[in-house]
Design a protein around this motif. Structure first.
Motif, PDB file in Angstrom:
ATOM      1  N   TYR A  78      22.718  18.769-116.269  1.00  0.00           N
ATOM      2  CA  TYR A  78      23.846  19.443-116.909  1.00  0.00           C
ATOM      3  C   TYR A  78      24.916  19.722-115.866  1.00  0.00           C
ATOM      4  O   TYR A  78      24.667  19.665-114.663  1.00  0.00           O
ATOM      5  N   GLN A  82      30.995  27.416-112.995  1.00  0.00           N
ATOM      6  CA  GLN A  82      30.405  28.606-112.400  1.00  0.00           C
ATOM      7  C   GLN A  82      31.544  29.476-111.886  1.00  0.00           C
ATOM      8  O   GLN A  82      32.317  29.047-111.037  1.00  0.00           O
ATOM      9  N   LEU A  90      25.063  20.047-111.964  1.00  0.00           N
ATOM     10  CA  LEU A  90      24.137  21.155-111.682  1.00  0.00           C
ATOM     11  C   LEU A  90      22.748  20.636-112.032  1.00  0.00           C
ATOM     12  O   LEU A  90      22.143  19.951-111.257  1.00  0.00           O
ATOM     13  N   GLY A  93      17.724  22.263-110.911  1.00  0.00           N
ATOM     14  CA  GLY A  93      17.501  22.121-109.475  1.00  0.00           C
ATOM     15  C   GLY A  93      16.143  22.638-109.046  1.00  0.00           C
ATOM     16  O   GLY A  93      15.594  22.229-108.021  1.00  0.00           O
ATOM     17  N   ARG A  94      15.622  23.577-109.824  1.00  0.00           N
ATOM     18  CA  ARG A  94      14.310  24.163-109.482  1.00  0.00           C
ATOM     19  C   ARG A  94      13.491  24.387-110.744  1.00  0.00           C
ATOM     20  O   ARG A  94      12.700  25.331-110.811  1.00  0.00           O
ATOM     21  N   LYS A 114      10.282  27.397-114.176  1.00  0.00           N
ATOM     22  CA  LYS A 114      11.386  27.710-113.264  1.00  0.00           C
ATOM     23  C   LYS A 114      10.776  28.127-111.931  1.00  0.00           C
ATOM     24  O   LYS A 114       9.877  28.982-111.925  1.00  0.00           O
ATOM     25  N   ALA A 122      18.770  19.636-106.901  1.00  0.00           N
ATOM     26  CA  ALA A 122      18.601  20.883-106.141  1.00  0.00           C
ATOM     27  C   ALA A 122      19.779  21.191-105.222  1.00  0.00           C
ATOM     28  O   ALA A 122      19.945  22.325-104.796  1.00  0.00           O
ATOM     29  N   GLY A 125      19.592  24.010-102.559  1.00  0.00           N
ATOM     30  CA  GLY A 125      18.556  25.016-102.837  1.00  0.00           C
ATOM     31  C   GLY A 125      17.159  24.579-102.448  1.00  0.00           C
ATOM     32  O   GLY A 125      16.898  23.393-102.239  1.00  0.00           O
ATOM     33  N   GLY A 127      14.544  25.020-104.339  1.00  0.00           N
ATOM     34  CA  GLY A 127      13.753  24.677-105.514  1.00  0.00           C
ATOM     35  C   GLY A 127      12.775  25.753-105.948  1.00  0.00           C
ATOM     36  O   GLY A 127      12.017  25.568-106.885  1.00  0.00           O
ATOM     37  N   ARG A 166      14.487  34.369 -98.576  1.00  0.00           N
ATOM     38  CA  ARG A 166      15.640  34.856 -99.316  1.00  0.00           C
ATOM     39  C   ARG A 166      16.500  35.694 -98.371  1.00  0.00           C
ATOM     40  O   ARG A 166      16.098  35.934 -97.234  1.00  0.00           O
ATOM     41  N   ASP A 254      26.827  26.783-117.970  1.00  0.00           N
ATOM     42  CA  ASP A 254      25.454  26.264-117.979  1.00  0.00           C
ATOM     43  C   ASP A 254      24.456  27.331-118.418  1.00  0.00           C
ATOM     44  O   ASP A 254      23.287  27.034-118.631  1.00  0.00           O
ATOM     45  N   ASP A 264      18.688  32.817-119.042  1.00  0.00           N
ATOM     46  CA  ASP A 264      18.893  32.988-117.606  1.00  0.00           C
ATOM     47  C   ASP A 264      19.241  34.415-117.219  1.00  0.00           C
ATOM     48  O   ASP A 264      20.401  34.759-116.995  1.00  0.00           O
TER      49      ASP A 264
HETATM   50  P1  AMP Z   1      21.290  29.721-112.204  1.00  0.00           P
HETATM   51  O1  AMP Z   1      22.119  30.607-111.345  1.00  0.00           O
HETATM   52  O2  AMP Z   1      19.810  30.058-112.173  1.00  0.00           O
HETATM   53  O3  AMP Z   1      21.817  29.588-113.581  1.00  0.00           O
HETATM   54  O4  AMP Z   1      21.350  28.288-111.522  1.00  0.00           O
HETATM   55  C1  AMP Z   1      22.530  27.555-111.398  1.00  0.00           C
HETATM   56  C2  AMP Z   1      22.231  26.210-110.808  1.00  0.00           C
HETATM   57  O5  AMP Z   1      21.717  26.321-109.488  1.00  0.00           O
HETATM   58  C3  AMP Z   1      21.203  25.407-111.575  1.00  0.00           C
HETATM   59  O6  AMP Z   1      21.574  24.057-111.459  1.00  0.00           O
HETATM   60  C4  AMP Z   1      19.931  25.689-110.827  1.00  0.00           C
HETATM   61  O7  AMP Z   1      18.964  24.682-111.003  1.00  0.00           O
HETATM   62  C5  AMP Z   1      20.426  25.734-109.402  1.00  0.00           C
HETATM   63  N1  AMP Z   1      19.580  26.562-108.538  1.00  0.00           N
HETATM   64  C6  AMP Z   1      19.534  27.909-108.493  1.00  0.00           C
HETATM   65  N2  AMP Z   1      18.666  28.319-107.557  1.00  0.00           N
HETATM   66  C7  AMP Z   1      18.129  27.210-106.997  1.00  0.00           C
HETATM   67  C8  AMP Z   1      17.173  26.960-105.957  1.00  0.00           C
HETATM   68  N3  AMP Z   1      16.570  27.959-105.308  1.00  0.00           N
HETATM   69  N4  AMP Z   1      16.897  25.687-105.666  1.00  0.00           N
HETATM   70  C9  AMP Z   1      17.498  24.662-106.299  1.00  0.00           C
HETATM   71  N5  AMP Z   1      18.404  24.825-107.267  1.00  0.00           N
HETATM   72  C10 AMP Z   1      18.720  26.082-107.626  1.00  0.00           C
END
Ligand code: AMP
Ligand code: MG
Length: 499
Positions: A78, A82, A90, A93-94, A114, A122, A125, A127, A166, A254, A264
């Motif tokens: 997708y 943002q 996007l 990614g994880r 997730k 990813a 990130g 993952g 983190r 997204d 989310d």
């Molecule tokens: P979110 O903020 O959870 O809606 O994620 C936004 C985008 O960032 C999505 O494409 C997620 O898959 C990606 N994403 C968020 N955190 C991670 C992570 N730790 N590793 C890989 N992708 C991530």
């Protein structure tokens, strides 16, 4: 020896119909999986065997170490805006979609992991996901569900046995098993549109219609009908957030579903003191996703959906734009109607019975409530909940929430004058209000404390919190701590004489 029946009954319509919108993928191994919570009631609703999910083989599936029978895990593609900026790629990614489980009564739900490791989407990130945020998603999802607000829900949270990095140092890693009526997002349409493959976009629209808005299939222009229905469910959804003081926090395109479910749960929270400027996300510097901005942001996201759908609306761009614009103009009035209807219910006012002049008077009264609450620094949840106390003859608890109790007295006098019932019927109305205005919402300080305890190894506070918020309207002894605003953010304590 008997063979265990499959955990899920998978039938993967997304994978079957929408090649080009996903990658088959495998989860990263979790070294020492530990089932932290399993959502028994949800498992039962879905016709799943909770014992089987919780046994050693079930845990391996839920954490992503083993692939369930019939499952072909995929990472979905997708795009998304943002904080207003477009990201063409996007995707999960994880995360992974394990499959679409069809329940014994014929409902179709995505079972999604997730925190299951890096995929092609990813970017930078790792993952991974952390225990705290995944438990937060579990708690808030259950609270929303109990409040009757459309939402994805957590089936389970598992610790992976791995520590991940983190901002504030290493934390325990986790996998969330999420159930959603689908993971189709505005961003899914943006991605399909960006490929320039009109046939793919068409198939995506048909898939979304079949899954979520089947009545659109009968319309002369099915894509327009789909768009109108997404507007309708999202207008209602955001109104319902507003009624309970929920701040989503990351309303990117997204994170805006086609189904109308909340999805989310990141830096989301319920407001204590009413203030439209309330923001919980540390990265939302401009307050783009503040409480009071949510309806406008939703409308903006729906405009992005329109852009993606344009090629399907008409072969003529001007015509397509005109159609989309007209449909989107319906968002404001629909949102207003839902907001007013809900507010009337929260206040015990009956809008339908009166003349136009009565309705206008009621609407004006309702419209003024948010500003009163803001100016008086009133706790949102307790204000509405304590209106039933007023009807039962005790104004004190509601009055004490106001910075100036005199302002409450004046307001209450007008409110009581608008109520449609004789005082004798007040008890019945009070009971009605208690079914609409929750007492237990997952207040941020409670959530934070419960998550801190969980990360330190004690899951009891999370369980107690879930118990409280799972019956939000049912006052129960022993849960007083769950009704109070955070000590430093709540309404100032005011003493007064005479009621
Ligand atoms: P979110 O903020 O959870 O809606 O994620 C936004 C985008 O960032 C999505 O494409 C997620 O898959 C990606 N994403 C968020 N955190 C991670 C992570 N730790 N590793 C890989 N992708 C991530
Ligand atoms: Mg997201």
């Amino acid at each position: 020896m008997s063979v265990a029946p499959p955990l899920f009954t998978f039938d993967d319509s997304f994978a079957r119909e929408l090649e080009g919108l996903y990658d088959p993928w495998q989860a990263a191994p979790a070294p020492a999986p530990d089932l932290l919570v399993l959502n028994g009631p949800l498992a039962a609703e879905l016709g799943l065997d909770a014992d089987q999910l919780a046994d050693a083989a079930g845990v391996q599936v839920l954490v992503g170490n083993a692939v369930a029978e019939g499952s072909v895990p995929i990472a979905m593609a997708y795009s998304g805006h943002q904080f207003g900026n477009y990201s063409p790629r996007l995707g999960d990614g994880r995360a992974l979609l394990l499959g679409e489980h069809v329940t014994p009564d014929g409902r179709r739900v995505d079972v999604h992991l997730k925190g299951s490791g890096r995929t092609r989407f990813a970017r930078g990130g790792d993952g991974k996901a952390a225990v705290g945020p995944m438990l937060r998603e579990y708690v808030i999802g259950e609270a929303m569900y109990a409040l009757g607000i459309p939402t994805t829900r957590a089936l389970a949270v598992l610790a992976t046995g791995e520590r991940i990095m983190r901002d504030r140092g290493p934390v325990p890693g986790a996998v969330l098993v999420r159930v959603a009526s689908s993971h189709l997002r505005v961003g899914t349409f943006q991605y399909a549109a960006s490929t320039g493959d009109r046939d793919l976009l068409r198939r995506l629209a048909d898939h979304a219609i079949a899954r979520h808005h089947p009545s659109a299939a009968e319309a002369p222009n099915t894509a327009l009908a789909l768009y109108e229905r997404v507007i309708a469910v999202q207008a209602e959804l955001v109104a319902r957030w507003m009624h309970v003081g929920f701040v989503h926090g990351v309303m990117n395109t997204d994170n805006t579903t086609i189904s109308g479910e909340t999805i989310d749960y990141g830096p989301c929270a319920f407001m204590d003191r009413f203030d439209p400027a309330t923001v919980f996300s540390s990265i939302d510097h401009g307050g783009r996703y503040a409480y009071g901005n949510q309806p406008r942001v939703l409308q903006w996201n729906l405009a992005r959906l329109a852009e993606a759908l344009l090629p399907l609306l008409s072969d003529h761009t001007d015509t397509a734009v005109a159609m989309a614009t007209e449909a989107l103009q319906g968002f404001g009035p629909q949102y207003e109607t839902h907001w007013h209807d809900g507010m009337h219910r929260k206040l015990g006012l009956h809008r339908a019975d009166g003349s136009d002049a009565d309705v206008a008077r009621l609407d004006a009264f309702v419209q003024a409530v948010p500003e009163l609450l803001r100016a008086q620094r009133v706790d949102h949840t307790l204000f509405f909940r304590r209106l039933s106390h007023v009807l039962r003859g005790d104004s004190g608890p509601a009055r004490s929430l106001f910075a100036d109790p005199g302002a409450f007295d004046a307001w209450a006098e007008s409110w009581l004058a608008l109520l449609p019932v004789e005082r004798a019927a007040c008890e019945a109305l009070a009971d009605e209000l208690d079914l609409v205005n929750p007492l237990y919402v997952p207040r941020n300080h409670l959530v934070e404390a419960a998550l801190d305890a969980a990360v330190a190894g004690d899951l009891a506070p999370v369980r107690r919190l879930v118990e409280a918020v799972s019956q939000p309207f049912d006052e129960r002894p022993g849960l007083e701590a769950y009704t109070e605003p955070a000590p430093d953010h709540g309404a100032p304590y005011v003493t007064y004489c005479g009621t």
